[in-house]
Design a protein around this motif. Structure first.
Motif, PDB file in Angstrom:
ATOM      1  N   VAL A 211       0.856  -1.251   0.273  1.00  0.00           N
ATOM      2  CA  VAL A 211       0.024  -0.126   0.396  1.00  0.00           C
ATOM      3  C   VAL A 211       1.371   1.497   0.212  1.00  0.00           C
ATOM      4  CG1 VAL A 211      -1.391   1.348   0.930  1.00  0.00           C
ATOM      5  CG2 VAL A 211      -1.086  -1.294   1.333  1.00  0.00           C
ATOM      6  N   CYS A 212       1.969   1.592   1.034  1.00  0.00           N
ATOM      7  CA  CYS A 212       2.816   2.505   1.379  1.00  0.00           C
ATOM      8  C   CYS A 212       3.656   1.859   1.700  1.00  0.00           C
ATOM      9  CB  CYS A 212       2.032   3.586   0.999  1.00  0.00           C
ATOM     10  SG  CYS A 212       1.195   3.813   3.265  1.00  0.00           S
ATOM     11  N   ALA A 213       4.740   2.967   2.453  1.00  0.00           N
ATOM     12  CA  ALA A 213       5.925   3.011   3.702  1.00  0.00           C
ATOM     13  C   ALA A 213       5.785   4.156   3.943  1.00  0.00           C
ATOM     14  CB  ALA A 213       7.018   2.326   2.795  1.00  0.00           C
ATOM     15  N   TYR A 214       5.767   4.140   5.550  1.00  0.00           N
ATOM     16  CA  TYR A 214       6.096   5.535   6.118  1.00  0.00           C
ATOM     17  C   TYR A 214       7.269   4.685   6.756  1.00  0.00           C
ATOM     18  CZ  TYR A 214       1.363   6.186   6.096  1.00  0.00           C
ATOM     19  OH  TYR A 214      -0.806   6.179   5.470  1.00  0.00           O
ATOM     20  N   LEU A 215       8.476   5.613   6.162  1.00  0.00           N
ATOM     21  CA  LEU A 215       9.827   5.799   6.354  1.00  0.00           C
ATOM     22  C   LEU A 215       9.806   6.966   7.090  1.00  0.00           C
ATOM     23  CD1 LEU A 215      11.102   4.258   2.977  1.00  0.00           C
ATOM     24  CD2 LEU A 215      10.353   3.469   5.322  1.00  0.00           C
ATOM     25  N   VAL A 216       9.864   7.444   8.394  1.00  0.00           N
ATOM     26  CA  VAL A 216       9.584   8.350   8.903  1.00  0.00           C
ATOM     27  C   VAL A 216      10.789   8.619  10.222  1.00  0.00           C
ATOM     28  CG1 VAL A 216       8.818  10.697  10.880  1.00  0.00           C
ATOM     29  CG2 VAL A 216       6.991   8.629   9.154  1.00  0.00           C
ATOM     30  N   GLY A 217      11.794   9.735  10.529  1.00  0.00           N
ATOM     31  CA  GLY A 217      13.167  10.479  11.324  1.00  0.00           C
ATOM     32  C   GLY A 217      13.977   9.831  10.985  1.00  0.00           C
ATOM     33  N   MET A 218      13.563   9.358   9.519  1.00  0.00           N
ATOM     34  CA  MET A 218      15.442   9.429   9.093  1.00  0.00           C
ATOM     35  C   MET A 218      16.061  10.053   7.445  1.00  0.00           C
ATOM     36  SD  MET A 218      17.564   8.311  11.211  1.00  0.00           S
ATOM     37  CE  MET A 218      18.356   7.239  12.780  1.00  0.00           C
ATOM     38  N   PRO A 219      16.073  10.224   7.037  1.00  0.00           N
ATOM     39  CA  PRO A 219      16.388  10.664   5.381  1.00  0.00           C
ATOM     40  C   PRO A 219      16.916   9.920   4.711  1.00  0.00           C
ATOM     41  CG  PRO A 219      18.774  10.626   6.465  1.00  0.00           C
ATOM     42  CD  PRO A 219      18.292  10.076   7.707  1.00  0.00           C
ATOM     43  N   VAL A 220      15.537   9.547   3.765  1.00  0.00           N
ATOM     44  CA  VAL A 220      15.690   8.921   2.765  1.00  0.00           C
ATOM     45  C   VAL A 220      16.144   9.455   1.168  1.00  0.00           C
ATOM     46  CG1 VAL A 220      14.339   7.799   1.122  1.00  0.00           C
ATOM     47  CG2 VAL A 220      13.457   7.289   3.607  1.00  0.00           C
ATOM     48  N   TRP A 243       9.116  12.287   6.737  1.00  0.00           N
ATOM     49  CA  TRP A 243      10.220  13.661   6.976  1.00  0.00           C
ATOM     50  C   TRP A 243      10.476  13.393   8.086  1.00  0.00           C
ATOM     51  CZ3 TRP A 243       4.691  11.246   7.354  1.00  0.00           C
ATOM     52  CH2 TRP A 243       4.142  11.063   8.614  1.00  0.00           C
ATOM     53  N   ARG A 244      11.459  14.822   8.876  1.00  0.00           N
ATOM     54  CA  ARG A 244      12.170  14.894   9.720  1.00  0.00           C
ATOM     55  C   ARG A 244      11.801  15.977  10.405  1.00  0.00           C
ATOM     56  NH1 ARG A 244      17.731  14.018   8.068  1.00  0.00           N
ATOM     57  NH2 ARG A 244      17.275  15.506   6.249  1.00  0.00           N
ATOM     58  N   GLY A 296      -4.763  21.514  15.203  1.00  0.00           N
ATOM     59  CA  GLY A 296      -4.146  23.000  14.902  1.00  0.00           C
ATOM     60  C   GLY A 296      -2.586  23.439  15.646  1.00  0.00           C
ATOM     61  N   LEU A 297      -1.683  21.953  16.003  1.00  0.00           N
ATOM     62  CA  LEU A 297      -0.977  22.440  17.237  1.00  0.00           C
ATOM     63  C   LEU A 297       0.136  23.430  16.185  1.00  0.00           C
ATOM     64  CD1 LEU A 297       0.706  22.289  20.178  1.00  0.00           C
ATOM     65  CD2 LEU A 297       1.343  20.212  19.234  1.00  0.00           C
ATOM     66  N   VAL A 298       0.730  21.981  14.854  1.00  0.00           N
ATOM     67  CA  VAL A 298       1.530  22.707  14.384  1.00  0.00           C
ATOM     68  C   VAL A 298       1.223  23.430  12.880  1.00  0.00           C
ATOM     69  CG1 VAL A 298       3.243  22.304  15.872  1.00  0.00           C
ATOM     70  CG2 VAL A 298       2.743  20.993  13.823  1.00  0.00           C
ATOM     71  N   HIS A 299       1.635  24.222  12.341  1.00  0.00           N
ATOM     72  CA  HIS A 299       1.233  24.143  10.679  1.00  0.00           C
ATOM     73  C   HIS A 299       3.088  23.361   9.508  1.00  0.00           C
ATOM     74  CE1 HIS A 299       3.726  28.041  11.201  1.00  0.00           C
ATOM     75  NE2 HIS A 299       5.131  27.397  10.912  1.00  0.00           N
ATOM     76  N   ALA A 300       3.197  23.054   9.022  1.00  0.00           N
ATOM     77  CA  ALA A 300       4.258  22.564   8.349  1.00  0.00           C
ATOM     78  C   ALA A 300       4.492  22.941   7.369  1.00  0.00           C
ATOM     79  CB  ALA A 300       4.008  21.658   8.435  1.00  0.00           C
ATOM     80  N   GLN A 301       6.200  23.324   7.145  1.00  0.00           N
ATOM     81  CA  GLN A 301       6.274  23.068   5.228  1.00  0.00           C
ATOM     82  C   GLN A 301       7.621  22.411   4.952  1.00  0.00           C
ATOM     83  OE1 GLN A 301       6.983  27.174   4.876  1.00  0.00           O
ATOM     84  NE2 GLN A 301       6.330  27.453   2.291  1.00  0.00           N
ATOM     85  N   VAL A 306      14.395  18.795   5.270  1.00  0.00           N
ATOM     86  CA  VAL A 306      13.609  18.311   6.241  1.00  0.00           C
ATOM     87  C   VAL A 306      12.443  19.325   6.289  1.00  0.00           C
ATOM     88  CG1 VAL A 306      15.615  17.847   7.621  1.00  0.00           C
ATOM     89  CG2 VAL A 306      14.359  20.798   7.371  1.00  0.00           C
ATOM     90  N   LEU A 307      11.629  18.857   7.764  1.00  0.00           N
ATOM     91  CA  LEU A 307      10.050  19.519   7.141  1.00  0.00           C
ATOM     92  C   LEU A 307      10.399  20.517   8.380  1.00  0.00           C
ATOM     93  CD1 LEU A 307       6.885  19.223   6.333  1.00  0.00           C
ATOM     94  CD2 LEU A 307       6.400  17.882   8.374  1.00  0.00           C
ATOM     95  N   TRP A 308       9.568  21.774   8.043  1.00  0.00           N
ATOM     96  CA  TRP A 308       9.357  23.016   9.234  1.00  0.00           C
ATOM     97  C   TRP A 308       8.093  23.114  10.260  1.00  0.00           C
ATOM     98  CZ3 TRP A 308      13.247  27.416   7.418  1.00  0.00           C
ATOM     99  CH2 TRP A 308      14.317  27.139   7.722  1.00  0.00           C
ATOM    100  N   VAL A 309       8.335  23.089  10.835  1.00  0.00           N
ATOM    101  CA  VAL A 309       6.904  23.551  11.723  1.00  0.00           C
ATOM    102  C   VAL A 309       7.485  24.553  12.955  1.00  0.00           C
ATOM    103  CG1 VAL A 309       6.670  20.521  11.394  1.00  0.00           C
ATOM    104  CG2 VAL A 309       7.450  21.491  14.181  1.00  0.00           C
ATOM    105  N   ASN A 310       6.285  25.208  13.265  1.00  0.00           N
ATOM    106  CA  ASN A 310       5.884  26.323  14.229  1.00  0.00           C
ATOM    107  C   ASN A 310       6.970  25.590  15.620  1.00  0.00           C
ATOM    108  OD1 ASN A 310       3.086  25.650  13.667  1.00  0.00           O
ATOM    109  ND2 ASN A 310       3.138  26.130  15.763  1.00  0.00           N
ATOM    110  N   LYS A 311       7.272  26.131  16.434  1.00  0.00           N
ATOM    111  CA  LYS A 311       7.213  25.773  18.274  1.00  0.00           C
ATOM    112  C   LYS A 311       6.041  25.557  18.901  1.00  0.00           C
ATOM    113  CE  LYS A 311       8.881  26.956  22.284  1.00  0.00           C
ATOM    114  NZ  LYS A 311       9.376  27.774  23.578  1.00  0.00           N
ATOM    115  N   PRO A 312       5.728  24.202  18.944  1.00  0.00           N
ATOM    116  CA  PRO A 312       4.316  24.239  19.408  1.00  0.00           C
ATOM    117  C   PRO A 312       3.829  24.785  20.988  1.00  0.00           C
ATOM    118  CG  PRO A 312       5.190  22.119  19.467  1.00  0.00           C
ATOM    119  CD  PRO A 312       6.521  23.264  19.333  1.00  0.00           C
ATOM    120  N   ARG A 313       2.659  25.151  21.013  1.00  0.00           N
ATOM    121  CA  ARG A 313       2.278  25.878  22.238  1.00  0.00           C
ATOM    122  C   ARG A 313       2.064  24.864  23.007  1.00  0.00           C
ATOM    123  NH1 ARG A 313       3.911  31.455  22.291  1.00  0.00           N
ATOM    124  NH2 ARG A 313       4.277  32.006  20.324  1.00  0.00           N
TER     125      ARG A 313
END
Length: 353
Positions: A211-220, A243-244, A296-301, A306-313
């Protein structure tokens, strides 16, 4: 990506997170010198036999933390349309390596960390539409990422992968029966998931069941896979996601030094472009309180590799100084991932008997 196991980016990524963890976990060890007399025993644990349910952190035939759902989401009804084979991250983080370079698969302390941490907060995201299979394995010590002795680190990771491979082969023989498969992982688990996909899926008949592979936390990195491609949208199948997560504006030195392009998916848009994913798209994160969903804790781009997010509040976030959000790669997007699993499975099954 030529080699998951010995990558400067991986070492620096984990080191930045675990320095604080190991300081508090072993503050009395701070003045000791471990440069000499390191235990070069790889593992005292027995080789697992995966017919024994004790060697599975999560398995459909027993109740385990992956069977839990955050209470605001209600009691899930598992329709078991597919299987997920989840490979957990490093939970053997003892800096003195009491079990050698690899954890004993029956060590209660390590298994509690695994079950109450990654299995509850990560593997559970798949439980509404998947049977969850998560093997215990003789994971490599966190120090295997830092040592300059390549032979030692390679041997430790090879032992860990041998268990993951044996568990997957047992799963295929006894449980799969042609069912759709999701491969999911985090951190050290992603090292092993990459090898598993190359050995069992790429160019093999089994690729048709992916179906798919979620390969998270390390660079591919680009060109690591020869046939598997990054997913292009929320419904693509037979592809992978990665994503990281870091605080926006933060450019780690080791990321800046990466020479290859990493493939990054934004889990709010499920695309690999650099379009902004508003916090309004974030349907819910979970932090320490598993039963509290925070929309709505974080946005992402995506930003470079890498993936950037705002500092969670959240309550107490004023004390959060860490800018590497490795530990919450899944947590920050929990509900979005949960819904995406359903979308991809339905897309995969469309038109199939």
């Amino acid at each position: 990506m030529k080699n998951y196991k010995r990558n400067d980016s991986i070492q620096a990524l984990l080191k930045s997170f675990f320095l604080a963890l190991t300081f508090f976990a072993c503050s009395s060890c701070a003045k000791k010198n471990y440069a000499h007399g390191i235990n070069y025993v790889f593992t005292s644990g027995q080789v697992p036999g995966y017919g024994n349910l004790d060697y599975w952190a999560s398995h459909p035939w027993k109740y385990d933390p992956a069977d839990n759902t955050p209470s605001p989401l209600g009691k899930y009804k598992n329709d078991s349309l597919a299987d997920v084979f989840f490979i957990h991250p490093t939970t053997y983080t003892d800096v003195v390596m009491p079990m050698g370079w690899n954890a004993d698969i029956s060590n209660e302390k390590v298994n509690r960390r695994t079950d109450k941490g990654t299995i509850l907060y990560q593997a559970s995201v798949f439980n509404s539409h998947c049977r969850v299979f998560a093997p215990r394995y003789r994971q490599a010590s966190i120090r295997a990422f830092f040592t300059n002795d390549k032979k030692v680190s390679d041997a430790a990771f090879d032992i860990a992968y041998a268990d993951v491979k044996a568990a997957f082969e047992y799963y295929l023989k006894h449980y799969n029966n042609g069912r759709p498969i999701i491969i999911a992982s985090h951190s050290q688990g992603t090292l092993h998931a990459g090898r598993l996909l190359k050995e069992f899926f790429e160019g093999k008949a089994l690729q048709k069941q992916l179906v798919c592979a979620y390969l998270v936390g390390m660079p591919v990195f680009e060109n690591y896979f020869t046939q598997l491609q990054p997913c292009s949208d929320s419904a693509s199948t037979g592809c992978f996601i990665s994503w990281r997560t870091f605080q926006e504006g933060y450019v780690s030195l080791f990321i800046a030094k990466e020479k290859n392009q990493a493939l990054v998916t934004n889990p709010l848009t499920w695309r690999t472009d650099e379009n902004f994913g508003s916090a309004k798209l974030n349907k819910g994160a979970i932090l320490k309180n598993f039963n509290r969903i925070i929309p709505g804790l974080v946005h992402a781009q995506k930003s470079g590799n890498v993936l950037w997010v705002n500092k969670p509040r959240f309550f107490g976030s004023i004390f959060l100084t860490l800018k590497n959000y490795h530990i919450v790669d899944y947590n920050l997007f929990y509900v979005n991932i949960r819904e995406n699993v359903q979308t991809r499975i339905y897309s995969f099954l469309k038109g199939k008997p």
